[in-house]
Design an enzyme around this catalytic site. Structure first.
Site: not given
Ligand code: NAP
Ligand code: HSE
Length: 431
Positions: A139, A190, A305, A135, A15-16, A208
């Protein structure tokens, strides 16, 4: 534009990660102006090379192993968007810092568990470890606290730190839909973590909060001391009673300097309907900081998101490109204040309690006696409906009391024969 291009490697294309690549591509021109040079993605890593990410990866080098990519010589910035407190994300970030790369990450789990050690490592090498996206998503709360409020002693930070929980609570309240149904929708959108229990059990918000606490108070990141409760037990009945009593239910993270040290807690709260934070709904997050010179500062925006989170990641990349850097958590890790954790038992405030009791004369007197015995003063009491000899819900609120007394009273009430289920307690916060 003068200056060498900034070469970045992105690990994690979910997603990110995919959101960051799209933003960098769509905003390339404006970013070149703001960075004073081009930002070029030279390498990426994820698990599945064949997956369509909706972005063109033909010109970038692919790594199956993010640690190998972090150690590659031809990158300036390692962007970690894999997630998880340990494993590949931690190994890759450590390798990047060891080999002289700046790091940008959205990974609050990593920072909550290893933030102090990683900050020491980065600062020891004169590198940035930037984490705006970790976090409250889009924002710019880290920058606001660390730089914007640098002239203040911050005494409190609280807020809605998990978009998934806020979305679920809002949808449950406004549509009457079931918890599981709304959670599934949040995952599709997401918002939720790879393991959604991190969201609904309060762990993500606690990650956070631990990071925010360090930035706010200049102390080590102390995730282990955060008191954590999630939203699994919040029911439609509690939602309805909250509404009737003039409250909204929110999952809040609260960090405060107290006379005992630092209080850090994440749990569902009832907040007055007319409090500004009660109006922050859906996936929106809010962070409120109290500083001694500035007074109260409010920040509200999308906390999760692809777009909002990519916005925060890219802001960090721009800082690195411009050579703007500060100590990771505002003060150098070697100069952190040593503050004791303030125990949860010392929390003072009002409480909402819902009981399922047998509907017979004298039951309320027994409940009231347990409150009296533990020095808890009742503010209001509510029973709706009548079912002699059968179970009925009974709701009460208390005047301000300390958590230790409340817990002792709840244990005594639970043990009463007429109380048929464990009491449901929600703390009331007046902001
Ligand atoms: P996600 O959609 O699950 O994506 C994770 C990515 O990491 C995928 O592309 C996955 O590969 C890759 N991956 C997992 N294990 C790996 C490995 N061993 N080697 C290389 N690549 C690997 O997660 P996300 O939501 O984007 O979140 C990513 C980070 O941002 C997390 O720390 C999360 O807490 C943080 N975050 C997320 C959000 C949000 O709204 N989603 C907001 C703030 C912060 P594949 O695609 O090939 O499976
Ligand atoms: N899963 C987290 C949330 C993503 O719902 O706020 C943002 O860090």
């Amino acid at each position: 534009m003068s200056g060498q291009p900034l070469k970045i490697a992105v690990a994690g294309l979910g997603t990110v990660g995919a959101g960051v690549l799209k933003l960098l591509s769509q905003q390339a021109q404006i970013l070149e102006q703001r960075c004073g040079r081009k930002v070029v993605v030279t390498a990426v890593s994820a698990r599945d090379r064949s997956k369509d990410r909706g972005v063109d990866l033909s010109a970038v080098r692919w790594f199956d192993d993010p640690v190998a990519m972090a150690g590659a010589p031809d990158i300036d910035v390692f962007v970690e968007l894999i997630g998880g407190s340990d494993g590949a994300a931690k190994a890759a970030v450590e390798t990047a810092l060891e080999t002289g790369k700046h790091v940008v990450t959205a990974n609050k789990a990593l920072l909550a568990n290893h933030g102090t050690a990683l900050a020491e490592r980065a600062e020891g090498r004169g590198l940035s470890l930037a984490f705006e996206a970790a976090v409250a998503g889009g924002i710019p709360v880290i920058k606001a606290l660390r730089e914007g409020l640098a002239g203040n002693r911050v005494t409190e930070v609280h807020g809605i730190l998990n978009g998934t929980c806020n979305y679920i609570l809002t949808e449950m309240r406004t549509t009457g839909r079931a918890f599981a149904d709304v959670l599934a929708e949040a995952q599709t959108l997401g918002y939720a973590e790879a393991d959604p229990s991190f969201d609904i059990d309060g762990v993500d918000a606690a990650h956070k909060l631990a990071v925010l606490t360090s930035v706010a108070f200049g102390c080590p990141v102390d995730f282990a001391s955060v008191h954590v409760e999630g939203i699994r037990h919040i029911s439609a009945v509690d939602m309805a009673y909250a509404e009737e009593l003039g409250y909204r239910i929110k999952l809040l993270g609260i960090a405060r300097l107290t006379r005992l040290g630092v209080e850090q807690r994440v749990h569902p709260c009832m907040v007055p309907k007319d409090a500004p934070i009660a109006a922050v709904d859906g996936v929106f997050n809010a962070v409120v900081a109290q500083g001694d010179f500035v007074d109260r500062v409010w920040l509200v925006g999308r906390g999760a998101g692809a777009g909002p989170t990519a916005s925060a990641v890219v802001a960090d990349i721009v800082d690195v490109a411009r050579g703007r850097s500060t100590p990771t958590f505002g003060v150098p890790a070697g100069q952190f204040a040593r503050l004791e954790p303030s125990p949860m038992e010392a929390r003072t405030g009002a409480y909402y309690v819902r009981l399922m009791v047998v509907d017979r004369p004298g039951v309320i007197a027994e409940v009231a006696a347990a409150l009296r015995d533990h020095n808890v003063s009742m503010e209001s009491f509510l029973q709706r409906g009548r079912a002699p000899g059968e179970a009925v819900p009974v709701v009460l609120t208390t005047h301000d009391t300390d958590e230790a007394s409340m817990q002792r009273a709840l244990a005594a009430i639970s043990a009463q024969a007429a109380v048929l289920e464990p009491p449901r307690m929600i703390r009331i916060e007046q902001f």
